[in-house]
Design a protein around this motif. Structure first.
Motif, PDB file in Angstrom:
ATOM      1  N   ASP A  10      23.887 -11.827   9.244  1.00 40.04           N
ATOM      2  CA  ASP A  10      24.192 -12.683  10.388  1.00 40.04           C
ATOM      3  C   ASP A  10      25.704 -12.778  10.600  1.00 40.04           C
ATOM      4  O   ASP A  10      26.185 -12.670  11.727  1.00 40.04           O
ATOM      5  CB  ASP A  10      23.581 -14.071  10.170  1.00 40.04           C
ATOM      6  N   ALA A  11      26.433 -12.952   9.524  1.00 37.08           N
ATOM      7  CA  ALA A  11      27.902 -13.021   9.623  1.00 37.08           C
ATOM      8  C   ALA A  11      28.497 -11.666  10.001  1.00 37.08           C
ATOM      9  O   ALA A  11      29.469 -11.600  10.768  1.00 37.08           O
ATOM     10  CB  ALA A  11      28.486 -13.508   8.306  1.00 37.08           C
ATOM     11  N   GLN A  12      27.919 -10.586   9.497  1.00 38.40           N
ATOM     12  CA  GLN A  12      28.452  -9.245   9.748  1.00 38.40           C
ATOM     13  C   GLN A  12      28.309  -8.812  11.201  1.00 38.40           C
ATOM     14  O   GLN A  12      29.147  -8.065  11.704  1.00 38.40           O
ATOM     15  CB  GLN A  12      27.762  -8.214   8.847  1.00 38.40           C
ATOM     16  N   ILE A  13      27.253  -9.246  11.872  1.00 39.90           N
ATOM     17  CA  ILE A  13      27.024  -8.764  13.244  1.00 39.90           C
ATOM     18  C   ILE A  13      27.617  -9.670  14.305  1.00 39.90           C
ATOM     19  O   ILE A  13      27.424  -9.427  15.499  1.00 39.90           O
ATOM     20  CB  ILE A  13      25.525  -8.498  13.522  1.00 39.90           C
ATOM     21  N   ALA A  14      28.356 -10.669  13.912  1.00 38.52           N
ATOM     22  CA  ALA A  14      29.003 -11.559  14.894  1.00 38.52           C
ATOM     23  C   ALA A  14      29.843 -10.722  15.857  1.00 38.52           C
ATOM     24  O   ALA A  14      30.629  -9.876  15.438  1.00 38.52           O
ATOM     25  CB  ALA A  14      29.873 -12.583  14.178  1.00 38.52           C
ATOM     26  N   GLY A  15      29.635 -10.929  17.136  1.00 39.48           N
ATOM     27  CA  GLY A  15      30.388 -10.214  18.154  1.00 39.48           C
ATOM     28  C   GLY A  15      29.889  -8.818  18.478  1.00 39.48           C
ATOM     29  O   GLY A  15      30.467  -8.132  19.307  1.00 39.48           O
ATOM     30  N   ARG A  16      28.818  -8.392  17.835  1.00 39.39           N
ATOM     31  CA  ARG A  16      28.247  -7.064  18.094  1.00 39.39           C
ATOM     32  C   ARG A  16      26.940  -7.202  18.867  1.00 39.39           C
ATOM     33  O   ARG A  16      26.226  -8.174  18.702  1.00 39.39           O
ATOM     34  CB  ARG A  16      27.923  -6.347  16.789  1.00 39.39           C
ATOM     35  N   SER A  17      26.635  -6.190  19.633  1.00 33.62           N
ATOM     36  CA  SER A  17      25.347  -6.164  20.324  1.00 33.62           C
ATOM     37  C   SER A  17      24.236  -5.673  19.413  1.00 33.62           C
ATOM     38  O   SER A  17      23.081  -6.096  19.539  1.00 33.62           O
ATOM     39  CB  SER A  17      25.415  -5.247  21.548  1.00 33.62           C
ATOM     40  N   PHE A  49      20.399 -18.783  11.784  1.00 37.83           N
ATOM     41  CA  PHE A  49      21.163 -17.535  11.809  1.00 37.83           C
ATOM     42  C   PHE A  49      21.290 -17.115  13.276  1.00 37.83           C
ATOM     43  O   PHE A  49      20.527 -16.298  13.787  1.00 37.83           O
ATOM     44  CB  PHE A  49      20.487 -16.448  10.983  1.00 37.83           C
ATOM     45  N   THR A  50      22.245 -17.691  13.963  1.00 39.37           N
ATOM     46  CA  THR A  50      22.329 -17.553  15.417  1.00 39.37           C
ATOM     47  C   THR A  50      22.601 -16.126  15.880  1.00 39.37           C
ATOM     48  O   THR A  50      22.099 -15.718  16.931  1.00 39.37           O
ATOM     49  CB  THR A  50      23.386 -18.507  15.994  1.00 39.37           C
ATOM     50  N   ASN A  51      23.390 -15.367  15.129  1.00 39.07           N
ATOM     51  CA  ASN A  51      23.653 -13.982  15.538  1.00 39.07           C
ATOM     52  C   ASN A  51      22.403 -13.125  15.401  1.00 39.07           C
ATOM     53  O   ASN A  51      22.107 -12.310  16.284  1.00 39.07           O
ATOM     54  CB  ASN A  51      24.798 -13.385  14.712  1.00 39.07           C
ATOM     55  N   ILE A  52      21.669 -13.317  14.332  1.00 39.15           N
ATOM     56  CA  ILE A  52      20.409 -12.589  14.137  1.00 39.15           C
ATOM     57  C   ILE A  52      19.401 -13.009  15.204  1.00 39.15           C
ATOM     58  O   ILE A  52      18.687 -12.175  15.767  1.00 39.15           O
ATOM     59  CB  ILE A  52      19.836 -12.817  12.722  1.00 39.15           C
ATOM     60  N   THR A  53      19.336 -14.304  15.491  1.00 33.29           N
ATOM     61  CA  THR A  53      18.401 -14.793  16.505  1.00 33.29           C
ATOM     62  C   THR A  53      18.701 -14.169  17.863  1.00 33.29           C
ATOM     63  O   THR A  53      17.790 -13.691  18.551  1.00 33.29           O
ATOM     64  CB  THR A  53      18.446 -16.331  16.590  1.00 33.29           C
ATOM     65  N   SER A  54      19.967 -14.127  18.255  1.00 32.41           N
ATOM     66  CA  SER A  54      20.337 -13.516  19.542  1.00 32.41           C
ATOM     67  C   SER A  54      20.009 -12.030  19.551  1.00 32.41           C
ATOM     68  O   SER A  54      19.477 -11.502  20.532  1.00 32.41           O
ATOM     69  CB  SER A  54      21.834 -13.699  19.806  1.00 32.41           C
ATOM     70  N   TRP A  55      20.345 -11.347  18.462  1.00 30.31           N
ATOM     71  CA  TRP A  55      20.044  -9.925  18.349  1.00 30.31           C
ATOM     72  C   TRP A  55      18.536  -9.689  18.431  1.00 30.31           C
ATOM     73  O   TRP A  55      18.073  -8.793  19.141  1.00 30.31           O
ATOM     74  CB  TRP A  55      20.610  -9.393  17.022  1.00 30.31           C
ATOM     75  N   TYR A  56      17.751 -10.500  17.718  1.00 28.88           N
ATOM     76  CA  TYR A  56      16.295 -10.357  17.700  1.00 28.88           C
ATOM     77  C   TYR A  56      15.720 -10.519  19.113  1.00 28.88           C
ATOM     78  O   TYR A  56      14.865  -9.749  19.531  1.00 28.88           O
ATOM     79  CB  TYR A  56      15.688 -11.378  16.745  1.00 28.88           C
ATOM     80  N   GLU A  57      16.210 -11.496  19.845  1.00 29.88           N
ATOM     81  CA  GLU A  57      15.729 -11.707  21.216  1.00 29.88           C
ATOM     82  C   GLU A  57      16.103 -10.531  22.119  1.00 29.88           C
ATOM     83  O   GLU A  57      15.305 -10.119  22.963  1.00 29.88           O
ATOM     84  CB  GLU A  57      16.271 -13.021  21.781  1.00 29.88           C
ATOM     85  N   ARG A  58      17.301  -9.972  21.933  1.00 30.49           N
ATOM     86  CA  ARG A  58      17.681  -8.773  22.706  1.00 30.49           C
ATOM     87  C   ARG A  58      16.763  -7.612  22.376  1.00 30.49           C
ATOM     88  O   ARG A  58      16.337  -6.870  23.266  1.00 30.49           O
ATOM     89  CB  ARG A  58      19.137  -8.375  22.414  1.00 30.49           C
ATOM     90  N   MET A  59      16.465  -7.445  21.105  1.00 28.72           N
ATOM     91  CA  MET A  59      15.579  -6.347  20.691  1.00 28.72           C
ATOM     92  C   MET A  59      14.178  -6.555  21.267  1.00 28.72           C
ATOM     93  O   MET A  59      13.555  -5.607  21.741  1.00 28.72           O
ATOM     94  CB  MET A  59      15.522  -6.247  19.163  1.00 28.72           C
TER      95      MET A  59
END
Length: 68
Positions: A10-17, A49-59
């Motif tokens: 989650d921390a690693q993907i901050a700011g990434r699509s 885990f907000t970055n993972i949650t956003s990524w998961y919804e995009r996926m």
């Protein structure tokens, strides 16, 4: 233990699509399958885990993705 790895990612993907940057890769597809399976068997990832949650919804919204 899996939640610890997801928290780290989650921390690693901050700011990434996507997991590795701005392009969809096999890493995204594999992680999505892993997380979706976990959710399907009663072990969802922590929504904090907000970055993972956003990524998961995009996926989930991508054409051809059929989450459980």
């Amino acid at each position: 233990v899996a939640q610890d790895g997801i928290q780290w990612l989650d921390a690693q993907i901050a700011g990434r699509s996507f997991v590795t940057g701005e392009r969809l890769t096999l890493a995204d597809l594999m992680l999505f399958a892993f997380l979706d399976f976990g959710a399907g068997v009663g072990q969802p990832f922590d929504p904090a885990f907000t970055n993972i949650t956003s990524w998961y919804e995009r996926m989930k919204s991508r054409p051809g993705i059929n989450p459980n």
